[in-house]
Design a protein around this motif. Structure first.
Motif, PDB file in Angstrom:
ATOM      1  N   UNK A 155     -37.120  -6.974  14.397  1.00  0.00           N
ATOM      2  CA  UNK A 155     -36.196  -8.110  14.457  1.00  0.00           C
ATOM      3  C   UNK A 155     -34.768  -7.668  14.176  1.00  0.00           C
ATOM      4  N   UNK A 156     -34.615  -6.857  13.135  1.00  0.00           N
ATOM      5  CA  UNK A 156     -33.280  -6.390  12.756  1.00  0.00           C
ATOM      6  C   UNK A 156     -32.670  -5.493  13.829  1.00  0.00           C
ATOM      7  N   UNK A 157     -33.495  -4.658  14.437  1.00  0.00           N
ATOM      8  CA  UNK A 157     -32.994  -3.804  15.519  1.00  0.00           C
ATOM      9  C   UNK A 157     -32.596  -4.641  16.732  1.00  0.00           C
ATOM     10  N   UNK A 158     -33.399  -5.661  17.019  1.00  0.00           N
ATOM     11  CA  UNK A 158     -33.158  -6.485  18.211  1.00  0.00           C
ATOM     12  C   UNK A 158     -31.813  -7.213  18.151  1.00  0.00           C
ATOM     13  N   UNK A 159     -31.384  -7.597  16.947  1.00  0.00           N
ATOM     14  CA  UNK A 159     -30.104  -8.308  16.814  1.00  0.00           C
ATOM     15  C   UNK A 159     -28.941  -7.349  16.603  1.00  0.00           C
ATOM     16  N   UNK A 160     -29.235  -6.045  16.628  1.00  0.00           N
ATOM     17  CA  UNK A 160     -28.167  -5.044  16.466  1.00  0.00           C
ATOM     18  C   UNK A 160     -27.541  -5.076  15.090  1.00  0.00           C
ATOM     19  N   UNK A 161     -28.374  -5.187  14.064  1.00  0.00           N
ATOM     20  CA  UNK A 161     -27.877  -5.416  12.704  1.00  0.00           C
ATOM     21  C   UNK A 161     -26.970  -4.309  12.196  1.00  0.00           C
ATOM     22  N   UNK A 162     -27.163  -3.095  12.652  1.00  0.00           N
ATOM     23  CA  UNK A 162     -26.340  -1.990  12.141  1.00  0.00           C
ATOM     24  C   UNK A 162     -24.897  -2.068  12.631  1.00  0.00           C
ATOM     25  N   UNK A 163     -24.638  -2.922  13.609  1.00  0.00           N
ATOM     26  CA  UNK A 163     -23.275  -3.065  14.131  1.00  0.00           C
ATOM     27  C   UNK A 163     -22.403  -3.996  13.300  1.00  0.00           C
ATOM     28  N   UNK A 164     -23.019  -4.672  12.315  1.00  0.00           N
ATOM     29  CA  UNK A 164     -22.265  -5.623  11.501  1.00  0.00           C
ATOM     30  C   UNK A 164     -21.643  -4.920  10.290  1.00  0.00           C
ATOM     31  N   UNK A 165     -20.426  -5.338   9.965  1.00  0.00           N
ATOM     32  CA  UNK A 165     -19.708  -4.710   8.846  1.00  0.00           C
ATOM     33  C   UNK A 165     -20.333  -5.066   7.506  1.00  0.00           C
ATOM     34  N   UNK A 166     -20.741  -6.325   7.361  1.00  0.00           N
ATOM     35  CA  UNK A 166     -21.349  -6.798   6.113  1.00  0.00           C
ATOM     36  C   UNK A 166     -22.546  -7.671   6.461  1.00  0.00           C
ATOM     37  N   UNK A 167     -23.651  -7.434   5.748  1.00  0.00           N
ATOM     38  CA  UNK A 167     -24.830  -8.289   5.909  1.00  0.00           C
ATOM     39  C   UNK A 167     -25.138  -8.924   4.554  1.00  0.00           C
ATOM     40  N   UNK A 168     -25.246 -10.248   4.557  1.00  0.00           N
ATOM     41  CA  UNK A 168     -25.548 -10.995   3.341  1.00  0.00           C
ATOM     42  C   UNK A 168     -27.030 -11.372   3.342  1.00  0.00           C
ATOM     43  N   UNK A 169     -27.751 -10.906   2.330  1.00  0.00           N
ATOM     44  CA  UNK A 169     -29.160 -11.280   2.168  1.00  0.00           C
ATOM     45  C   UNK A 169     -29.174 -12.475   1.227  1.00  0.00           C
ATOM     46  N   UNK A 170     -29.261 -13.671   1.808  1.00  0.00           N
ATOM     47  CA  UNK A 170     -29.119 -14.899   1.028  1.00  0.00           C
ATOM     48  C   UNK A 170     -30.456 -15.496   0.616  1.00  0.00           C
ATOM     49  N   UNK A 171     -31.464 -14.650   0.547  1.00  0.00           N
ATOM     50  CA  UNK A 171     -32.799 -15.097   0.135  1.00  0.00           C
ATOM     51  C   UNK A 171     -32.925 -14.903  -1.362  1.00  0.00           C
ATOM     52  N   UNK A 172     -33.163 -15.971  -2.096  1.00  0.00           N
ATOM     53  CA  UNK A 172     -33.234 -15.858  -3.550  1.00  0.00           C
ATOM     54  C   UNK A 172     -34.616 -16.085  -4.109  1.00  0.00           C
ATOM     55  N   UNK A 173     -35.308 -17.105  -3.628  1.00  0.00           N
ATOM     56  CA  UNK A 173     -36.602 -17.469  -4.202  1.00  0.00           C
ATOM     57  C   UNK A 173     -37.674 -16.410  -3.946  1.00  0.00           C
ATOM     58  N   UNK A 174     -37.703 -15.890  -2.718  1.00  0.00           N
ATOM     59  CA  UNK A 174     -38.702 -14.879  -2.360  1.00  0.00           C
ATOM     60  C   UNK A 174     -38.142 -13.500  -2.703  1.00  0.00           C
ATOM     61  N   UNK A 175     -38.349 -13.104  -3.937  1.00  0.00           N
ATOM     62  CA  UNK A 175     -37.771 -11.852  -4.426  1.00  0.00           C
ATOM     63  C   UNK A 175     -38.270 -10.645  -3.638  1.00  0.00           C
TER      64      UNK A 175
END
Length: 216
Positions: A58-78
């Motif tokens: 999923x992360x590869x498909x959206x080209x995640x490495x091309x983004x300058x900053x990625x926010x992991x906004x998941x809190x409850x599911x540690x």
């Protein structure tokens, strides 16, 4: 070139971050496994994608490495927040900002590569508490357990005085970063800058020194 941001997890915190960044003119990718959340945010970001960020594909498909900053906004599911942080760093994301539930969660996130960890609920609670007990403190950002940036309303006895005359650094150990005057921002003001009625000082200092400033 305009910076690009990705936000993973579209709960209240993640949605707020994504919307705010987009409103500021940045390209924003929003990702969540919940299709309804994705649909709700679709018009408020550049791209909104339904997918499981715990899957490397999923992360590869959206080209995640091309983004300058990625926010992991998941809190409850540690467990998921930790796994996603690991995957992001392994895929070469330069800056990962992760939301933590507690100090132990934060320590683990840093251990697995998070560049910055935030505590939205705790920080908002601290802001609210300070705003309630100190009428002259308008906003509050905690930089560390010991240091903060705050916005301070100019009191009547400060009006018409220069920063040199107030001498906040010597009296309180506080450094003035900027003066907000109407819609104007005076960055790195000089010692001879005069304070006007309605001015707001943006200052940085230790929490102990800021506590003293609140009582002025």
């Amino acid at each position: 070139m305009k910076r690009q941001f990705a936000v993973i997890g579209l709960g209240r915190f993640g949605s707020s971050v994504a919307r705010t960044l987009f409103s500021m003119g940045y390209d924003v990718l929003a990702v969540d496994v919940d299709g309804e959340r994705v649909q709700d945010l679709a018009k408020d970001v550049t791209h909104a994608v339904q997918g499981d960020a715990r899957e490397e594909e999923t992360l590869r498909a959206v080209g995640i490495r091309n983004f300058d900053v990625v926010v992991v906004a998941i809190g409850q599911d540690i467990q998921s927040s930790i796994l996603i942080t690991v995957l992001l760093k392994e895929l070469g994301v330069k800056c990962v900002v992760a939301k933590a539930q507690n100090e132990l969660h934060a320590k683990v996130l840093y251990k697995v590569g998070a560049d910055k960890v935030v505590f939205p609920e705790r920080d908002m609670g601290a802001r609210l508490a300070r705003n309630m007990v100190a009428a002259n403190i308008l906003d509050y950002i905690q930089l560390s357990p010991d240091y903060s940036i705050v916005e301070v309303a100019t009191s009547e006895n400060w009006e018409g005085k220069t920063l040199r005359e107030l001498n906040l650094r010597a009296r309180f150990g506080i450094n003035v970063l900027a003066i907000k005057r109407d819609k104007k921002l005076i960055v790195a003001p000089g010692a001879e800058d005069l304070l006007h009625k309605g001015d707001i000082l943006v200052v940085v200092g230790s929490n102990a020194n800021i506590d003293q400033l609140e009582r002025v």
